[in-house]
Structures are given as C-alpha cells and as structure tokens.
Design a protein around this motif. Structure first.
Motif, short mmCIF file in Angstrom:
data_model
loop_
_atom_site.label_atom_id
_atom_site.label_comp_id
_atom_site.label_asym_id
_atom_site.label_seq_id
_atom_site.Cartn_x
_atom_site.Cartn_y
_atom_site.Cartn_z
N LEU A 190 87.24 23.63 -35.54
CA LEU A 190 86.07 24.40 -35.14
C LEU A 190 86.32 25.90 -35.31
O LEU A 190 86.95 26.54 -34.47
CB LEU A 190 85.72 24.10 -33.68
CG LEU A 190 84.49 24.82 -33.11
CD1 LEU A 190 83.26 24.54 -33.96
CD2 LEU A 190 84.26 24.39 -31.66
N PRO A 191 85.81 26.49 -36.39
CA PRO A 191 85.93 27.94 -36.57
C PRO A 191 84.93 28.69 -35.68
O PRO A 191 83.80 28.24 -35.48
CB PRO A 191 85.58 28.15 -38.05
CG PRO A 191 85.59 26.79 -38.67
CD PRO A 191 85.26 25.84 -37.57
N ILE A 192 85.36 29.83 -35.15
CA ILE A 192 84.50 30.74 -34.41
C ILE A 192 84.41 32.04 -35.23
O ILE A 192 85.44 32.65 -35.53
CB ILE A 192 85.04 31.04 -33.01
CG1 ILE A 192 85.09 29.75 -32.18
CG2 ILE A 192 84.19 32.09 -32.31
CD1 ILE A 192 85.74 29.93 -30.81
N ILE A 193 83.20 32.42 -35.59
CA ILE A 193 82.98 33.63 -36.37
C ILE A 193 82.38 34.69 -35.44
O ILE A 193 81.38 34.44 -34.77
CB ILE A 193 82.03 33.38 -37.55
CG1 ILE A 193 82.56 32.22 -38.43
CG2 ILE A 193 81.84 34.65 -38.37
CD1 ILE A 193 83.93 32.45 -39.00
N THR A 194 83.01 35.85 -35.39
CA THR A 194 82.54 36.90 -34.48
C THR A 194 81.62 37.87 -35.20
O THR A 194 81.79 38.18 -36.38
CB THR A 194 83.73 37.66 -33.87
OG1 THR A 194 84.46 38.32 -34.91
CG2 THR A 194 84.65 36.72 -33.12
N LEU A 195 80.62 38.36 -34.44
CA LEU A 195 79.62 39.28 -34.97
C LEU A 195 79.54 40.52 -34.08
O LEU A 195 79.89 40.47 -32.89
CB LEU A 195 78.24 38.60 -35.02
CG LEU A 195 78.15 37.25 -35.75
CD1 LEU A 195 76.80 36.60 -35.47
CD2 LEU A 195 78.37 37.42 -37.24
N ASP A 196 79.04 41.60 -34.64
CA ASP A 196 78.85 42.81 -33.84
C ASP A 196 77.78 42.59 -32.77
O ASP A 196 77.94 42.98 -31.61
CB ASP A 196 78.45 43.99 -34.73
CG ASP A 196 79.59 44.43 -35.63
OD1 ASP A 196 80.76 44.25 -35.23
OD2 ASP A 196 79.32 44.94 -36.73
#
Length: 484
Positions: A348-354
């Motif tokens: 499960l990848p977690i992609i972070t955003l501003d």
C-alpha cells in the motif's frame, strides 16, 4: 473441448425451445444455485482455503454470504424484472400503446477470475439465468480446487442442457472465444480483456469487461480523532482483509496531505497489528498470494532500491508459503512500477500532497479507476470529487462496500471496464429490451402518405413541434405553419 461445437449447438436449440424463458424454470435454477451454496458450504470453505488461504469468516463475508443475498434478491424481484414496462408516447399517438419487453439474449459465455472464484463465477450466472439464457461458465484455472468444485458439483444442481461449466487454462479460453456467443462477460486483467474484445469482434458479440486499475483512497479526515480511527479501520480491512489486496476494487494507493502522513502511518501500524497480529501469517487472517508467478511479480515491485527505501512498515515475504506481510510505503517514485501498474497484493503506497485538493488533479492525470474512495466530511470537497472525477463508483468514508449492494451497478469506465451488473443490472445486462408497439386500425393521419405538397409539410412541422393548436389552424386553412 472435444465435441464443443456440437454441445453449443444443442444449447442453442434448447434455448430456441423456449424452456429457459419460463419463469418457473428460472426460479428453479436460482433455487438450485442457492441449494448448491447451502449444501456445499464446507467444501467451498475448504477450496477457498486451499487455493487462496482464505479464512472461513472472510470466505463467508465476501463470497458465500454475498451470493446467498444476491440469489434471494433475484428470486424476490424476478417476476417484476420479467414484466414489460409501459412506455410513454406523445399525445398525438392516438389509439397507440407501447411497452419495453425484456427477452433473453440466447447463449452467453461467462469467464471468471481466480481471486473470488465463486463470487465472480456465480454472480453473473445469477443474472444470466434470471434473464432466461443458456450459459457456459469458464472458471479460472488459477484457483483449481474452486474450479473443480464448480465443474464437478454445480452441474448436479442445475439444468445441464442450459448451463455448462468448462474448466481449463488459456488454451480452453481461447477456443471458447473462437465460438459464436450472444454475449460475453469477462472478469480479469486489462491485458486479457483486450484479447476478449478482439475475439468478440469476429461475430460482433457484445461484451462486458470487468477489469480493474489503480483505485485511490483520498484521506481528508485526520483532524478528528474519531473520524481518523474509523477511516483507518476501514482502509486496513478493505486493503489487506480483502483477499490480501488481490481484488480489483481494493485500495491501490492513498493520497493524503503531507502534514498528516506520519499520523496516518502510525495509526495504520497500530491497526494492522490489532487486526492481523504481530505475525499475520500465523494468525491466518490474511490470505496468501495465489501462486508463485504473482508472488514474484509483487516481489519485483519492491526490487527497486528507491521503492524499498520508501517502506515504513512490513515488507517481509515467505516465498515457500506464498505469503507477503501487509506493507506500507510512503512516497515511492511515481514513475516506479508500483505506481504505474495495478498492485493486486498487500502493498500500500501512500502519496503525500501539499493540499488535499491536489488529489483531484492527481487522479485525473491517470486512467479512470474502477473505484475512488474519499474519506472526508468536507461537503465542498465531496462535490468536487463527484463533479470533477470519473470512475466506476465513488464511495465516501468507506471502501469496497459498493460491491455488496444489489441496488447499485458494478462496473468500470474507460480502461477499468465496459458494462455493469449486480442485482437487476445483471438481469438487464443479459437481456434485450424489445420495443413493442400496438396500433389501432381505427385512426390515421392522412398527410403521412404521398403525394407531398407544402400543405402536408406545414402539417408535419406542426406535428413534430407538438403544436396541436397550430396543426388545427393549418387544417382549417387559417395558418401556414412555418418555424425556424
């Protein structure tokens, strides 16, 4: 496959006999499916355990219980589904009535997948039978114990002249696709889906393709202690508790604001241990990978050093037992394979955003997913997700639950699939709605017949504009009807 063409022709003849159109026949076959599920429950549990390592509770939740519910739903609604529906006609259609009458398509083919071997085989079969078709079911050879049970036991509960189960591998599937069908429903990968669609072109056969893709979960509820706890629980069970992530509607990756990433990861670590234990393989609460080929594919997704360095939890693998521990990654490279192809496993990848609003742009930059899950209480953001994204389904504050709803269509859009089924939608998928119009001999509009002149043109213009007053004035010679 010897004698296949002859068997299929017999099935077509049986369909033409009208037997499968009887409501009593359809009901008896659905009841046969229900009895199969009831009397073979232990064997179904055993087969799912052998093929996929599924715990009995997970097997009942995702397959046995869901199928029983679906069959009962079809039995309860069948009479209404089969009845014709009156169609509204314009007022000018004097002494005329019309209705839409559902009729079965004929001989249909269902090709199912291995991750939910019974659910993805019998759910479309319910619709095909309810609609009155003769059906060939090809279960996946990657779940051999389940395929064997379907091939050897299911036929004893159904009319073998109308329903046949043909097991086998790719060669069998290819041979089946060479035959003429009235519809094909396929569940599986986009790669094989393209093969199915290409084969269907030969006979102009309509297809339903239930594929998959990368289903994102947008998490925007981490400021509230209660909301974030509930959200994490639902994310964990929907990802790792659904055939170890080997599900087309499982969460593929998470989008979250960078400032909340560590909070999310910490909560997920706690809940994974709570649900699956310190050693998930020993607790028997996470299914295993279906075979060595898929295991190595998942292992290869973590082979890149940049991807391995993004692992913040899990990552252990047991190749002998085909087991992969629930694994969390934070910000793996977006151009890595793990973010380019459907994962279909417990990674499960977690992609972070501003900011969370950027998730709309992120999702829209990629192929349309089968499902989008958004965990948020922000009504403005919800409206944006509904209006600015496109997917097979959109679920707020949960995941995967849409699959179990008989009143909702299940299907994809774009690369995630073509067509829909479940509940009445399954019946409609395997039916043709024929327009039936009944007209009296007592009335007619004389101007519909040649020879033509401007007077009749004026009457046509008034008729198609539904201007009944104008039509009367034209007839009385008080108006020459013209409109722009």
């Amino acid at each position: 496959m010897e004698g296949l063409e002859s068997d299929l022709e017999d099935m077509r003849q049986y369909f033409r006999s009208g037997k499968t159109k009887d409501a009593a026949w359809r009901q008896s076959q659905l009841k046969g499916l229900l009895l199969f599920m009831k009397e073979n429950e232990k064997d179904i549990f055993k087969a799912l355990k052998e093929d996929l390592g599924k715990h009995h509770a997970e097997a009942y939740r995702d397959e046995i219980g869901t199928l029983r519910k679906s069959i009962n739903f079809a039995l309860q609604g069948l009479k209404e589904w089969m009845s014709g529906k009156a169609a509204k006609l314009p007022k000018i259609a004097l002494l005329t009535s019309a209705e839409l009458v559902p009729e079965p398509l004929g001989l249909v083919l269902v090709i199912s997948s291995w991750n939910f071997p019974f659910g993805l085989s019998l759910e479309p079969l319910i619709g095909a039978i309810a609609a009155g078709n003769t059906t060939v079911l090809k279960p996946s050879d990657l779940a051999p114990a389940c395929a064997s049970l379907l091939a050897n036991v299911l036929p004893t509960y159904l009319d073998n002249k109308a329903v046949k189960v043909i097991p086998g591998g790719g060669a069998v599937g290819e041979h089946l696709l060479q035959q003429k069908w009235d519809k094909i429903l396929f569940t599986g990968s986009a790669r094989v889906g393209r093969i199915v669609m290409s084969a269907a072109v030969k006979h102009l056969t309509p297809v339903v393709l239930e594929l998959g893709g990368k289903c994102p979960a947008v998490v925007d509820c981490l400021s509230s202690s209660w909301d974030k706890q509930v959200a994490v629980n639902r994310i964990i069970v929907s990802k790792f508790g659904a055939c170890a992530g080997q599900a087309c509607i499982a969460i593929d990756y998470i989008l979250v604001e960078r400032r909340f990433a560590s909070t999310l990861v910490d909560l997920m670590k706690v809940m994974i241990k709570k649900m699956f234990g310190e050693n998930p393989r020993e607790t028997n609460s996470v299914a295993r990978i279906v075979n060595r080929q898929h295991f190595l594919r998942l292992k290869n997704l973590l082979s890149d050093s940049a991807v391995r360095n993004s692992i913040v939890y899990g990552g252990s693998m047991d190749e002998k037992n085909l087991f992969i521990e629930p694994t969390i990654l934070v910000d793996p490279p977006l151009d890595a394979a793990i973010m380019a192809e459907e994962i279909f496993g417990p990674l499960l990848p977690i992609i972070t955003l501003d900011k969370i609003e950027d998730s709309v742009t992120f999702i829209n930059s990629r192929p349309k997913p089968l499902a989008i899950y958004a965990f948020t209480k922000n009504e403005k953001f919800r409206r944006r997700m509904v209006s600015e994204t496109s997917s097979g389904s959109l679920v707020f504050n949960d995941a995967v639950i849409q699959y179990a709803a008989d009143t909702l269509p299940f299907g994809g859009i774009g690369e995630s699939g073509v067509g829909k089924y479940h509940g009445k939608f399954s019946f409609e998928t395997f039916s043709h709605y024929k327009a039936v119009v009944r007209r009296s001999f007592l009335t007619d509009f004389w101007f519909r017949f040649p020879p033509w002149n401007d007077y009749k043109l004026s009457l046509f213009e008034a008729t198609y504009a539904f201007d009944y007053v104008g039509m009367l004035l034209v007839i009385l010679g008080l108006k020459r009807y013209r409109y722009n």
